[in-house]
Design a protein around this motif. Structure first.
Motif, mmCIF file in Angstrom:
data_model
loop_
_atom_site.group_PDB
_atom_site.id
_atom_site.type_symbol
_atom_site.label_atom_id
_atom_site.label_comp_id
_atom_site.label_asym_id
_atom_site.label_seq_id
_atom_site.Cartn_x
_atom_site.Cartn_y
_atom_site.Cartn_z
ATOM 1 N N ASN A 64 0.806 -1.216 0.000
ATOM 2 C CA ASN A 64 0.000 0.000 0.000
ATOM 3 C C ASN A 64 0.833 1.257 0.000
ATOM 4 O O ASN A 64 0.327 2.333 0.293
ATOM 5 C CB ASN A 64 -0.909 0.014 1.232
ATOM 6 C CG ASN A 64 -1.951 -1.062 1.148
ATOM 7 O OD1 ASN A 64 -2.442 -1.355 0.073
ATOM 8 N ND2 ASN A 64 -2.263 -1.672 2.266
ATOM 9 N N GLY A 66 2.182 3.101 -2.317
ATOM 10 C CA GLY A 66 1.779 4.148 -3.252
ATOM 11 C C GLY A 66 0.526 4.857 -2.803
ATOM 12 O O GLY A 66 0.424 6.088 -2.866
ATOM 13 N N VAL A 67 -0.413 4.060 -2.328
ATOM 14 C CA VAL A 67 -1.678 4.660 -1.903
ATOM 15 C C VAL A 67 -1.452 5.615 -0.747
ATOM 16 O O VAL A 67 -1.964 6.738 -0.716
ATOM 17 C CB VAL A 67 -2.662 3.549 -1.484
ATOM 18 C CG1 VAL A 67 -3.927 4.137 -0.942
ATOM 19 C CG2 VAL A 67 -2.969 2.663 -2.658
ATOM 20 N N THR A 70 0.266 8.826 -1.856
ATOM 21 C CA THR A 70 -0.681 9.708 -2.548
ATOM 22 C C THR A 70 -1.622 10.376 -1.569
ATOM 23 O O THR A 70 -1.915 11.574 -1.680
ATOM 24 C CB THR A 70 -1.523 8.905 -3.550
ATOM 25 O OG1 THR A 70 -0.669 8.029 -4.250
ATOM 26 C CG2 THR A 70 -2.243 9.819 -4.493
ATOM 27 N N MET A 71 -2.076 9.600 -0.594
ATOM 28 C CA MET A 71 -2.992 10.178 0.384
ATOM 29 C C MET A 71 -2.345 11.306 1.155
ATOM 30 O O MET A 71 -2.950 12.352 1.387
ATOM 31 C CB MET A 71 -3.469 9.094 1.361
ATOM 32 C CG MET A 71 -4.581 8.248 0.805
ATOM 33 S SD MET A 71 -4.997 6.863 1.855
ATOM 34 C CE MET A 71 -5.575 7.665 3.296
ATOM 35 N N THR A 75 -3.625 15.079 0.869
ATOM 36 C CA THR A 75 -4.144 15.734 2.088
ATOM 37 C C THR A 75 -3.400 17.030 2.333
ATOM 38 O O THR A 75 -4.008 18.071 2.627
ATOM 39 C CB THR A 75 -3.974 14.820 3.303
ATOM 40 O OG1 THR A 75 -4.424 13.523 2.984
ATOM 41 C CG2 THR A 75 -4.714 15.355 4.488
ATOM 42 N N CYS A 78 -4.430 19.724 -0.258
ATOM 43 C CA CYS A 78 -5.801 20.217 -0.062
ATOM 44 C C CYS A 78 -5.915 21.071 1.188
ATOM 45 O O CYS A 78 -6.453 22.180 1.163
ATOM 46 C CB CYS A 78 -6.772 19.043 0.056
ATOM 47 S SG CYS A 78 -7.095 18.210 -1.477
#
Lengths: 112, 835
Positions: A64, A66-67, A70-71, A75, A78
């Motif tokens: 996980n 990469g996920v 990216t998160m 975050t 944003c």
């Protein structure tokens, strides 16, 4: 609010009671100091920069990765953007808040 | 990047299965869930396929199992759901299982039928007993009147007196007794009177207990009746009428002894029947209990078997008829697993030759596989609901994990509500394995499936709530407000006009209801609140004026950023599919179009925020008017935002106008040039490609979607020698795309204003709820106020949860989905894929 306005109605509003150090809600008397602009910018840029730029280096290897990277980056982008918009909108206000006279007395009594 | 960024690379493999081992191999493959089978027998109807008989057998077994399950639930026995789903049964066991199940079914049916018969019998006997009991009271009454046989003539009509009197004395007295339903009693009596013309006497009484009607099974009221009549013919008429009204007629005993005898006989028979019935029911229950243990696992086994046979039906036999050939799509990463599964299957069935596989290369587009875990599954399903991505396209779900909750939170932005939502989602996540949650029904199931989405939405809502400074519609003052009221007061006693600034003193404040702080007075505004919106705005009456301006600009900025990000993702797609020309001819003009107009708008917004302050507020131009004037070229060029604005705007407008034709014509012309100037690539065409191209064309014309996908154009290029280069079609599709993009830019930017609209609605609803509900409770001073406050808090909580959390939450969720669909539909993805 009505109770608080009574002493002020006697016309001694200008005498801000010095005994107001025991202000409820724990707001420090340093509310009188001005807010700088540079300090929050530095603080928050560093904070979200740490999360968004430095954070990805510390994500453990795994399926996980990469996920999670990216998160973190999304975050950071944003939230930083959102905060930045909020503070930029208030940087140079073109008009001020319109307060009822009771609110003015209350604010003066409690916050200042 | 993780595999969520793109779908997995797939390959087409051919499996060669030995006929004897096919079943076990497929079972092993099915357990792992690795592959997708292609149907090789598409033109064969389902009744002509090889394994139709086996499929029918499975369906028969399923039917039996369903019947069993029904009976079990009817008897209120709990069905045990096994934890581990069992494997498909090996072929040897299948016959045995079938026999077992069939025997069980037959037995069950028989026992149930017997039980029904017994019950019916029992009911009849009970009715008979009741009837006897009640008619005894009739007869008792009638006994008193017996000597008055001769009184009957007085009921007769005068003219018929002589004739009927003679006849009657010779006739026999007969009785018909039985039970009739309550609703039919009146009609029955009337009919009897009409038909028999008073030659009958009907006595009836209501039965106290309600009995069950054996036909319908309902509990209804019955009436016991006793009809006494004279003469055979009357008797027959009476019997016919009784039949007609569905009465239950029982033989009426003529003497008291006979009656007693019958009653005793009846009671013994009823006792016996009760015992027998109990025994039968016990036996039935036993049988069902035993069956209940294995019904659910058997059902799963049968379903797996059926699936295997369906899959076998999709395979074709090779020439020698000994081997089954199956074509499967398999992710490249799992080829190794696949081989192992085949070996295992072959080993289990003890075949001499193992089954093997063979990868074949193909021009077809494989299905899209994206591996998700339970966290990413929710987000992927939201994206898939709009359309499944094409093969190897960038998967927007990866970014949706954050942008979706973030956009939701911008619309929901309340610290308190967000926190409650976060807690609820946390509860669902922590209790993930609770069995009641995994088996819940529709609505709770939806919430449960989206628990991770809810969790993130709650977290982000907490953050945006802090920035909006909104916690159950109240603001928190953490750092001290940036606005200073005292500075508005002038030093002297009278109100001064110091260099044009109106200051206050005590009397102005007392006399005017509202006063506005003026940031140009030194000391009033002490700097921006460091985190979020200043808490003083919550107390101001012109709060919405400020917030509207802030939120509208924020929505526009967020929207344009989101859309630009979408276009940039499209660039990733082009790079992957090796279509560099797409980047220069499509993505760059798109970006230029968007940024020159809307990027410039953002620039104007930020510039106005930075450059203009209270001192210059009178000259601050309205951004909206300026933006519109950018396109209109008004006659009088009023002083703009900054010097040189007119020139800059003209340049930007020129760039935009130039990029539009490039967007329209660039790609088609380039491809035309390739076709004519460069020649073909000389790649051989295979049958697959031809089929694929036609279907893709149709899809891309039907769906009004972006054609920035690879295979379409690639196929076209390769078809060059053999197929006509359809310039008109490419031009048309590109024109549609460009128009959609350009118009979409404008309308979608405006669409993002829903971020403002919904957050305003939420804030106002929250405010109203506080003002109308909570404040009422908090204002009451007396001890009654404590109780009232208790009630008020209850009402407040209920309304908060249902209106603000559920209703507003669903509304914001829906709008966030809508915004993501905008992004997906026109910016970068081409959802042609199959799962």
């Amino acid at each position: 609010m009505r109770m608080l306005s009574d002493p002020c109605a006697t016309g001694t509003c200008t005498a801000a009671p010095a005994s107001l150090t025991c202000i409820p809600l724990g707001i420090p008397a340093s509310a009188m100091t001005a807010h700088s602009f540079a300090l929050p910018v530095i603080v928050f840029t560093t904070f979200w920069g740490l999360i968004g730029i430095a954070g990805p280096w510390f994500v453990p290897k795994g399926p996980n990765r990469g996920v999670i990277i990216t998160m973190l980056v999304a975050t950071a982008v944003c939230c930083y953007l959102f905060w930045l918009i909020a503070i930029l909108a208030q940087l140079n206000p073109l008009f001020g808040p319109q307060l009822k006279n009771e609110t003015i007395w209350y604010v003066r009594f409690l916050w200042e | 990047m993780g595999s969520l960024f793109r779908s997995e690379p797939m390959c087409l493999a051919q499996l060669f299965l030995q006929a004897g081992t096919a079943y076990e191999c497929l079972s092993a493959l099915g357990e792992r869930g690795l592959v997708q089978f292609r149907d090789l027998n598409q033109n064969v109807s389902s009744f002509q396929r090889k394994f139709v008989g086996e499929v029918k057998r499975c369906e028969e077994l399923e039917r039996i199992l369903v019947y069993l399950a029904q009976e079990i639930t009817k008897a209120d026995i709990p069905l045990s759901e096994g934890e581990v789903s069992p494997l498909a049964p090996p072929l040897k066991q299948v016959l045995e299982m079938q026999e077992q199940l069939q025997k069980l079914e037959v037995e069950l049916r028989e026992v149930t039928k017997n039980k029904e018969k017994l019950r019916k019998n029992l009911l009849e006997l009970i009715e008979y007993t009741h009837m006897l009991r009640v008619t005894r009271t009739f007869v008792k009454r009638n006994m008193e009147f017996e000597p008055t046989y001769e009184e009957f003539p007085s009921l007769e009509n005068e003219c018929l007196l002589d004739y009927s009197y003679m006849q009657r004395l010779g006739a026999k007295l007969g009785f018909v007794s039985g039970l009739i339903q309550q609703g039919k009693v009146e009609a029955f009596e009337r009919m009897l009177w009409r038909v028999c013309k008073g030659y009958t006497i009907v006595t009836y009484a209501e039965l106290d207990e309600s009995l069950e009607d054996p036909e319908t099974g309902e509990i209804i009221k019955w009436y016991v009746f006793l009809i006494s009549f004279w003469g055979e013919q009357i008797g027959q008429k009476v019997k016919k009428i009784c039949d007609c009204y569905h009465c239950h007629v029982y033989p009426y005993p003529s003497t008291a002894e006979e009656r007693k005898e019958i009653q005793e006989g009846l009671s013994t028979r009823i006792q016996d029947l009760y015992t027998v019935l109990h025994r039968t029911e016990d036996y039935l229950r036993q049988v069902l209990c035993k069956a209940a243990e294995s019904v659910s696992s058997r059902a799963v086994q049968v379903r797996k078997m059926k699936a295997i046979y369906h899959t076998l039906n999709m395979c074709s036999f090779d020439v020698t008829n000994k081997c089954l050939i199956a074509e499967v799509w398999c992710p490249e990463a799992d080829l190794h697993e696949l081989r192992r599964a085949l070996e295992e299957g072959s080993r289990e069935s003890g075949a001499a030759m193992p089954s093997f596989l063979n990868t074949i290369s193909t021009k077809e587009t494989p299905p899209t596989l994206i591996r998700t875990n339970r966290f990413t599954e929710g987000f992927q399903s939201i994206v898939d609901a709009y359309g499944v991505g094409s093969y190897r396209e960038v998967n927007p779900a990866l970014f949706t994990i954050i942008t979706f909750p973030f956009l939701f939170a911008v619309m929901f932005g309340d610290f308190g509500h967000g926190f409650v939502m976060f807690l609820f989602a946390l509860l669902l996540v922590l209790k993930e394995d609770h069995p009641r949650l995994t088996q819940s029904q529709e609505i709770l199931r939806m919430f449960f499936n989206g628990r991770y989405i809810l969790l993130l939405m709650g977290l982000f809502s907490v953050y945006t709530g802090l920035i909006y400074n909104d916690c159950f519609s109240k603001s928190v003052n953490l750092f001290g407000s940036g606005w200073n009221v005292s500075a508005m007061y002038s030093a002297g006693p009278a109100s001064e006009e110091r260099s044009g600034l109106a200051l206050w003193n005590a009397s102005t404040v007392r006399h005017s209801r509202v006063l506005q702080l003026d940031p140009s007075v030194p000391g009033v505004f002490r700097g921006p609140y460091p985190f979020g919106i200043d808490p003083i705005w919550n107390l101001a009456t012109n709060r919405l004026t400020f917030l509207n301006s802030f939120k509208m600009k924020m929505s526009v900025i967020l929207g344009i950023t989101h859309m630009t990000f979408g276009v940039i993702l499209g660039i990733f797609n082009h790079m992957h599919f090796r279509k560099k020309f797409n980047i220069y001819l499509v993505s760059i003009p798109e970006l230029l179009f968007m940024l020159c107009i809307f990027g410039y708008l953002i620039f104007m917004i930020i510039y106005k925020w930075l450059a203009y302050s209270a001192a210059t507020s009178r000259e601050a131009p309205s951004i909206l008017i300026d933006f519109i004037n950018m396109f209109l070229f008004p006659a009088n060029e009023a002083s703009g935002l900054y010097p040189g604005q007119a020139y800059v705007q003209r340049v930007l407008l020129a760039i935009t106008v130039l990029s539009v034709p490039i967007l329209f014509l660039g790609k088609p012309l380039f491809l035309l040039w390739l076709h004519h100037g460069r020649g073909c690539f000389g790649v051989s065409r295979s049958g697959y490609t031809l089929v694929r191209r036609d279907s893709e064309e149709e899809v891309s014309l039907l769906g009004n979607q972006d054609i920035e996908e690879g295979s379409n154009q690639e196929a076209r290029c390769r078809e060059v020698t053999c197929e006509e280069f359809n310039f008109g079609e490419i031009l048309m599709t590109q024109a549609i795309h460009s128009i959609e993009y350009c118009l979409g830019c404008v309308s979608n930017t405006a669409s993002y204003l829903r971020l403002w609209a919904l957050s305003l609605a939420h804030a106002q609803l929250s405010d109203v709820l506080w003002a109308m509900v909570m404040r009422v409770g908090l204002r009451v001073d007396t001890t009654l106020g404590v109780l009232l406050l208790f009630l008020v808090i209850a009402v407040f909580t209920v309304l908060t949860v249902f209106i603000l959390l559920v209703m507003e939450g669903l509304s914001a969720f829906l709008h966030a989905i809508r915004l993501h669909c905008l992004l997906l539909s026109s910016k970068f993805s081409d959802d042609n894929g199959a799962m």
